[in-house]
Write a protein that holds these residues in place. Structure first.
Motif, mmCIF file in Angstrom:
data_model
loop_
_atom_site.group_PDB
_atom_site.id
_atom_site.type_symbol
_atom_site.label_atom_id
_atom_site.label_comp_id
_atom_site.label_asym_id
_atom_site.label_seq_id
_atom_site.Cartn_x
_atom_site.Cartn_y
_atom_site.Cartn_z
ATOM 1 N N VAL A 1 0.818 -1.212 0.000
ATOM 2 C CA VAL A 1 0.000 0.000 0.000
ATOM 3 C C VAL A 1 0.851 1.260 0.000
ATOM 4 O O VAL A 1 0.661 2.134 -0.847
ATOM 5 N N PRO A 2 1.852 1.406 0.897
ATOM 6 C CA PRO A 2 2.693 2.610 0.814
ATOM 7 C C PRO A 2 3.442 2.716 -0.506
ATOM 8 O O PRO A 2 3.663 3.814 -1.010
ATOM 9 N N LEU A 3 3.823 1.585 -1.084
ATOM 10 C CA LEU A 3 4.546 1.623 -2.350
ATOM 11 C C LEU A 3 3.682 2.147 -3.482
ATOM 12 O O LEU A 3 4.187 2.687 -4.456
ATOM 13 N N MET A 4 2.364 1.996 -3.347
ATOM 14 C CA MET A 4 1.475 2.468 -4.400
ATOM 15 C C MET A 4 1.654 3.957 -4.650
ATOM 16 O O MET A 4 1.547 4.418 -5.776
ATOM 17 N N SER A 5 1.922 4.707 -3.606
ATOM 18 C CA SER A 5 2.061 6.150 -3.769
ATOM 19 C C SER A 5 3.389 6.522 -4.417
ATOM 20 O O SER A 5 3.566 7.647 -4.858
ATOM 21 N N ARG B 1 -4.738 -14.974 -10.689
ATOM 22 C CA ARG B 1 -5.096 -14.020 -9.636
ATOM 23 C C ARG B 1 -5.771 -14.732 -8.470
ATOM 24 O O ARG B 1 -6.683 -15.515 -8.643
ATOM 25 N N GLN B 2 -5.285 -14.435 -7.268
ATOM 26 C CA GLN B 2 -5.800 -15.035 -6.038
ATOM 27 C C GLN B 2 -6.527 -14.020 -5.168
ATOM 28 O O GLN B 2 -7.397 -14.387 -4.380
ATOM 29 N N SER B 3 -6.144 -12.737 -5.261
ATOM 30 C CA SER B 3 -6.812 -11.707 -4.459
ATOM 31 C C SER B 3 -6.657 -10.357 -5.140
ATOM 32 O O SER B 3 -5.806 -10.180 -6.008
ATOM 33 N N ILE B 4 -7.492 -9.412 -4.720
ATOM 34 C CA ILE B 4 -7.495 -8.082 -5.318
ATOM 35 C C ILE B 4 -7.923 -7.075 -4.261
ATOM 36 O O ILE B 4 -8.692 -7.414 -3.347
ATOM 37 N N GLY B 5 -7.438 -5.858 -4.361
ATOM 38 C CA GLY B 5 -7.838 -4.786 -3.448
ATOM 39 C C GLY B 5 -7.636 -3.433 -4.107
ATOM 40 O O GLY B 5 -6.783 -3.284 -4.985
ATOM 41 N N ILE B 6 -8.418 -2.466 -3.704
ATOM 42 C CA ILE B 6 -8.319 -1.111 -4.236
ATOM 43 C C ILE B 6 -7.555 -0.254 -3.240
ATOM 44 O O ILE B 6 -7.868 -0.232 -2.051
ATOM 45 N N GLY B 7 -6.547 0.454 -3.713
ATOM 46 C CA GLY B 7 -5.734 1.317 -2.871
ATOM 47 C C GLY B 7 -6.032 2.782 -3.129
ATOM 48 O O GLY B 7 -7.034 3.125 -3.775
ATOM 49 N N GLN B 8 -5.150 3.617 -2.663
ATOM 50 C CA GLN B 8 -5.293 5.054 -2.831
ATOM 51 C C GLN B 8 -5.201 5.447 -4.302
ATOM 52 O O GLN B 8 -4.531 4.799 -5.086
ATOM 53 N N MET C 1 -5.512 2.933 -7.384
ATOM 54 C CA MET C 1 -4.557 1.861 -7.654
ATOM 55 C C MET C 1 -5.199 0.514 -7.296
ATOM 56 O O MET C 1 -5.935 0.412 -6.318
ATOM 57 N N VAL C 2 -4.899 -0.504 -8.074
ATOM 58 C CA VAL C 2 -5.431 -1.850 -7.830
ATOM 59 C C VAL C 2 -4.264 -2.772 -7.494
ATOM 60 O O VAL C 2 -3.316 -2.898 -8.265
ATOM 61 N N ASN D 1 -1.982 1.045 -12.050
ATOM 62 C CA ASN D 1 -2.481 2.411 -11.914
ATOM 63 C C ASN D 1 -3.715 2.603 -12.793
ATOM 64 O O ASN D 1 -4.038 1.734 -13.614
ATOM 65 N N PRO D 2 -4.458 3.697 -12.629
ATOM 66 C CA PRO D 2 -5.703 3.898 -13.384
ATOM 67 C C PRO D 2 -5.533 3.872 -14.910
ATOM 68 O O PRO D 2 -6.489 3.594 -15.616
ATOM 69 N N SER D 3 -4.341 4.110 -15.421
ATOM 70 C CA SER D 3 -4.141 4.080 -16.871
ATOM 71 C C SER D 3 -3.890 2.667 -17.395
ATOM 72 O O SER D 3 -3.733 2.467 -18.595
ATOM 73 N N GLY D 4 -3.810 1.670 -16.497
ATOM 74 C CA GLY D 4 -3.630 0.279 -16.922
ATOM 75 C C GLY D 4 -2.203 -0.210 -16.915
ATOM 76 O O GLY D 4 -1.928 -1.319 -17.377
ATOM 77 N N VAL D 5 -1.269 0.578 -16.388
ATOM 78 C CA VAL D 5 0.114 0.134 -16.280
ATOM 79 C C VAL D 5 0.279 -0.649 -14.981
ATOM 80 O O VAL D 5 -0.065 -0.160 -13.908
ATOM 81 N N THR D 6 0.776 -1.865 -15.104
ATOM 82 C CA THR D 6 0.954 -2.757 -13.956
ATOM 83 C C THR D 6 2.429 -2.866 -13.621
ATOM 84 O O THR D 6 3.260 -3.076 -14.502
#
Length: 113
Positions: A22-26, A56-63, A66-67, A85-90
């Motif tokens: 989660v912190p890395l998402m930012s 895929r085993q799990s998913i969550g929405i972040g700040q 971000m997925v 990220n929202p633009s589709g870059v993983t």
């Protein structure tokens, strides 16, 4: 005893890495930017499936939309955590071995017991 210690260390490591996601998402690349560990989501998912047998085993929405997803293979025990990220870059956040699916009950928080 040694196997239990190894398993516990592996599970603790996975929990620590997951808590860091989660912190890395930012700190992920800005929309439109990529790094060597980032690519369009469909390419990443295809590569994880073909090369590592992970699904895929799990998913969550972040700040900021971000997925976070966890991919893993039941056959090999390999796992990968990604953030899209929202633009589709993983981007790949972490990966490892000894993945185990857990379904633990919440601890009893009743103070009367």
């Amino acid at each position: 005893m040694m196997k239990t210690t190894f398993k516990l260390k592996t599970m603790l490591r996975a929990a620590v890495i997951a808590s860091l996601a989660v912190p890395l998402m930012s700190t992920m690349p800005a929309v439109g930017q990529t790094s060597s560990s980032c690519a369009p989501r469909d390419q990443v998912v295809k590569r994880l499936a073909e090369r590592y047998g992970e699904s895929r085993q799990s998913i969550g929405i972040g700040q900021r939309g971000m997925v976070m997803e966890t991919f893993a293979s039941a056959d090999t025990g390999s796992w990968t955590i990604t953030v899209t990220n929202p633009s589709g870059v993983t981007c790949l956040v972490a990966s490892g071995q000894s993945y185990e699916m857990l379904a633990e009950a919440l601890p009893n928080t009743d103070s009367d017991v």
